[in-house]
Design a protein around this motif. Structure first.
Motif, short mmCIF file in Angstrom:
data_model
loop_
_atom_site.label_atom_id
_atom_site.label_comp_id
_atom_site.label_asym_id
_atom_site.label_seq_id
_atom_site.Cartn_x
_atom_site.Cartn_y
_atom_site.Cartn_z
N PHE A 103 0.82 -1.23 0.00
CA PHE A 103 0.00 0.00 0.00
C PHE A 103 0.85 1.28 0.00
O PHE A 103 0.38 2.32 0.42
CB PHE A 103 -0.96 -0.02 1.21
CG PHE A 103 -1.95 -1.15 1.15
CD1 PHE A 103 -3.09 -1.05 0.37
CD2 PHE A 103 -1.71 -2.34 1.84
CE1 PHE A 103 -3.99 -2.11 0.28
CE2 PHE A 103 -2.61 -3.40 1.76
CZ PHE A 103 -3.74 -3.29 0.98
N LEU A 227 -9.10 -6.39 5.64
CA LEU A 227 -8.78 -5.62 4.43
C LEU A 227 -9.99 -5.54 3.49
O LEU A 227 -10.24 -4.50 2.88
CB LEU A 227 -7.59 -6.24 3.70
CG LEU A 227 -6.26 -6.20 4.46
CD1 LEU A 227 -5.16 -6.84 3.66
CD2 LEU A 227 -5.88 -4.76 4.81
N LEU A 342 -2.51 4.59 11.81
CA LEU A 342 -2.92 5.40 10.65
C LEU A 342 -3.40 4.45 9.55
O LEU A 342 -2.74 3.44 9.27
CB LEU A 342 -1.72 6.22 10.13
CG LEU A 342 -1.96 6.98 8.83
CD1 LEU A 342 -2.89 8.16 9.09
CD2 LEU A 342 -0.66 7.47 8.21
N LEU A 348 -4.23 4.43 -1.15
CA LEU A 348 -5.17 3.78 -2.06
C LEU A 348 -6.51 4.55 -2.08
O LEU A 348 -7.02 4.89 -3.15
CB LEU A 348 -5.40 2.33 -1.61
CG LEU A 348 -6.50 1.57 -2.34
CD1 LEU A 348 -6.19 1.47 -3.83
CD2 LEU A 348 -6.68 0.16 -1.77
C1 HEM Z 1 -7.46 2.13 9.83
C2 HEM Z 1 -10.38 5.48 7.88
C3 HEM Z 1 -9.99 3.29 3.54
C4 HEM Z 1 -7.58 -0.34 5.63
C5 HEM Z 1 -8.22 3.26 9.65
C6 HEM Z 1 -8.43 4.27 10.67
C7 HEM Z 1 -9.26 5.20 10.13
C8 HEM Z 1 -9.56 4.79 8.76
C9 HEM Z 1 -9.79 6.45 10.82
C10 HEM Z 1 -7.80 4.30 12.07
C11 HEM Z 1 -8.60 3.55 13.10
C12 HEM Z 1 -7.98 3.62 14.48
O1 HEM Z 1 -7.04 4.36 14.72
O2 HEM Z 1 -8.50 2.92 15.36
C13 HEM Z 1 -10.53 5.16 6.54
C14 HEM Z 1 -11.28 5.96 5.58
C15 HEM Z 1 -11.17 5.34 4.37
C16 HEM Z 1 -10.35 4.16 4.56
C17 HEM Z 1 -12.03 7.25 5.91
C18 HEM Z 1 -11.72 5.72 3.01
C19 HEM Z 1 -11.95 6.94 2.61
C20 HEM Z 1 -9.26 2.15 3.71
C21 HEM Z 1 -8.87 1.24 2.65
C22 HEM Z 1 -8.20 0.21 3.23
C23 HEM Z 1 -8.16 0.47 4.67
C24 HEM Z 1 -9.15 1.43 1.16
C25 HEM Z 1 -7.63 -0.95 2.48
C26 HEM Z 1 -6.52 -1.50 2.71
C27 HEM Z 1 -7.38 0.02 6.95
C28 HEM Z 1 -6.70 -0.84 7.91
C29 HEM Z 1 -6.67 -0.13 9.13
C30 HEM Z 1 -7.33 1.14 8.88
C31 HEM Z 1 -6.13 -2.22 7.65
C32 HEM Z 1 -6.04 -0.58 10.44
C33 HEM Z 1 -4.63 -0.06 10.52
C34 HEM Z 1 -3.89 -0.45 11.78
O3 HEM Z 1 -4.52 -0.70 12.81
O4 HEM Z 1 -2.66 -0.50 11.73
N1 HEM Z 1 -8.90 3.60 8.49
N2 HEM Z 1 -10.00 4.08 5.88
N3 HEM Z 1 -8.80 1.66 4.91
N4 HEM Z 1 -7.75 1.19 7.56
FE1 HEM Z 1 -8.76 2.68 6.69
#
Ligand code: HEM
Length: 398
Positions: A103, A227, A342, A348
């Motif tokens: 990614f 994912l 983050l 992506l």
């Molecule tokens: C974590 C928002 C798209 C995969 C997060 C978190 C936020 C977020 C706020 C942090 C949660 C926390 O701190 O507890 C968003 C928004 C998206 C989006 C607004 C679209 C506009 C995606 C996409 C993927 C993805 C396309 C595909 C791979 C993840 C994963 C985490 C995550 C795997 C966990 C990361 C970790 O704990 O290390 N997302 N996300 N997200 N997001 Fe996204």
């Protein structure tokens, strides 16, 4: 003392976070559904601290659920193997390291032509079948679903099944049991896929993990689950809500059409303005006593962030309720979180959004709502804010 706040608090509309939350000090007491007395954070500076400071833990077994909901696992039970979003380093780091290479900015830049091709194919289908059309079912959902399926190695032909289960998992309109069932069904499906990948690994992400990683089938299935759900629900909501926001702000849309260089900053401003992760997440548990904005958070207390309000903190974003596509400070939003958790997919998602908005408005210059704005059905009772449908029309030939 002020009465502790409880969630959820109704929002007046898709573009307005609850005014009661916006009026609160940056850190306030919150009563959790299981009786826990914890905290709600509405200030930007305090939110950054909670997300970046290792004294706040993402461990699921330490946190209290801020609303009645199923999370990606059992409430207050240790995370299942592979469920890295609810783990702390070093367990979290181990999984994250296996995935970050897929990614990176470079990897996603190389994928952009394929994302653009997928968007073009969807627009051809729209033009062939409409007007009118439902932008949620026919554009916003298919683009991120197809992309994440190709990255992971999940057959898109099963999209009706996994989109429905993913929707149920984040929805609060159904019982917790129904959400658990959906998660179980998706887990079983991805477990089969993981075993299949083990036997005949493809050259996609799940194939690479099956071949090279020292992961169990359970870890593989849980990583795939995270994912797949995170990879399409969120981006799909941002595409449909972003289109609605632009249609409702014609002067801003005209500026975007006139200046393609505005597309990247516009995505940041829409992420800030819409902040779709709107209910009960992210949340953390204090591992020790921490003073935050004059309040003493005690070890063991849960802290939940009200991200839509955080991203409208007037100290950070002047005139926060206005959609301004060239807002210079928009990139400071926390819509993707901050710190070690983050969002893994932020490059992506940013690319998908930029491509999806630009391609749509270029193809259909006369795009408009097919129903009065007040009749657009908002999906507010869900962890991610979204739309049930977005009926649109345009002048032919397109
Ligand atoms: C974590 C928002 C798209 C995969 C997060 C978190 C936020 C977020 C706020 C942090 C949660 C926390 O701190 O507890 C968003 C928004 C998206 C989006 C607004 C679209 C506009 C995606 C996409 C993927 C993805 C396309 C595909 C791979 C993840 C994963 C985490 C995550 C795997 C966990 C990361 C970790 O704990 O290390 N997302 N996300 N997200 N997001 Fe996204």
């Amino acid at each position: 003392m002020r009465t502790p706040i409880t969630l959820p608090v109704e929002r007046p509309g898709p573009f307005e976070p609850p005014p009661e939350l916006a009026a609160l000090p940056p850190v306030v007491r919150m009563a959790y559904p299981d009786g826990h007395l914890g905290w709600l954070v509405t200030g930007h500076a305090a939110a950054r601290v909670v997300l970046a400071d290792p004294r706040f833990s993402a461990r699921q077994e330490l946190r209290h659920a801020p609303i009645r909901m199923v999370r990606l696992g059992d409430v207050r039970a240790p995370s299942r193997p592979g469920m890295f979003p609810s783990m702390d380093p070093p367990g979290h780091t181990r999984y994250r390291r296996l995935l970050t290479g897929w990614f990176t900015t470079r990897r996603i830049a190389a994928l952009e032509p394929r994302i653009a091709e997928i968007a073009r194919e969807r627009l051809d289908l729209l033009a062939g079948a409409g007007p009118p059309a439902d932008l949620v079912a026919d554009y916003a959902l298919p683009i991120p679903s197809l992309v994440i399926c190709e990255i992971l190695g999940v057959p898109y032909t099963d999209h009706a099944f996994f989109q429905e289960q993913a929707g149920l998992m984040v929805s609060l309109e159904h019982s917790v049991e129904r959400a658990r069932e959906a998660m179980g069904a998706l887990y079983a499906y991805l477990g089969d896929l993981a075993r299949h990948q083990r036997a005949r690994p493809g050259d996609d992400l799940l194939g690479a993990l099956a071949r090279d990683g020292d992961l169990t089938d359970e870890e593989l299935a849980n990583i795939a689950l995270i994912l797949l759900v995170a990879g399409h629900e969120t981006t799909a909501s941002m595409i449909s809500l972003g289109v609605l926001a632009l249609l409702r702000h014609p002067a801003e849309l005209a500026r975007l059409r006139a200046d393609p260089a505005l597309a990247a900053p516009a995505v940041e401003e829409l992420l800030r303005y819409l902040t779709i992760l709107h209910l009960g997440a992210p949340s953390r548990a204090a591992l020790e006593d921490v003073e935050l904005e004059g309040e003493l958070i005690r070890a063991g207390e849960t802290v939940t962030l009200a991200l839509p309000v955080v991203n409208r903190d007037p100290a950070e974003f002047p005139g926060p309720g206005r959609l301004r596509l060239d807002r210079p400070e928009a990139g400071r939003h926390l819509a993707f979180g901050h710190g070690v958790h983050l969002c893994l997919g932020h490059h992506l998602a940013r690319t998908e959004l930029r491509v999806a908005y630009t391609a749509l408005f270029a193809r259909f210059p006369s795009l408009r709502l097919a129903i009065p704005p007040g009749e657009v059905r908002v999906r507010a009772a869900s962890i991610t804010l979204g739309l049930h449908a977005l009926p649109v029309t345009w002048d032919t030939p397109a």
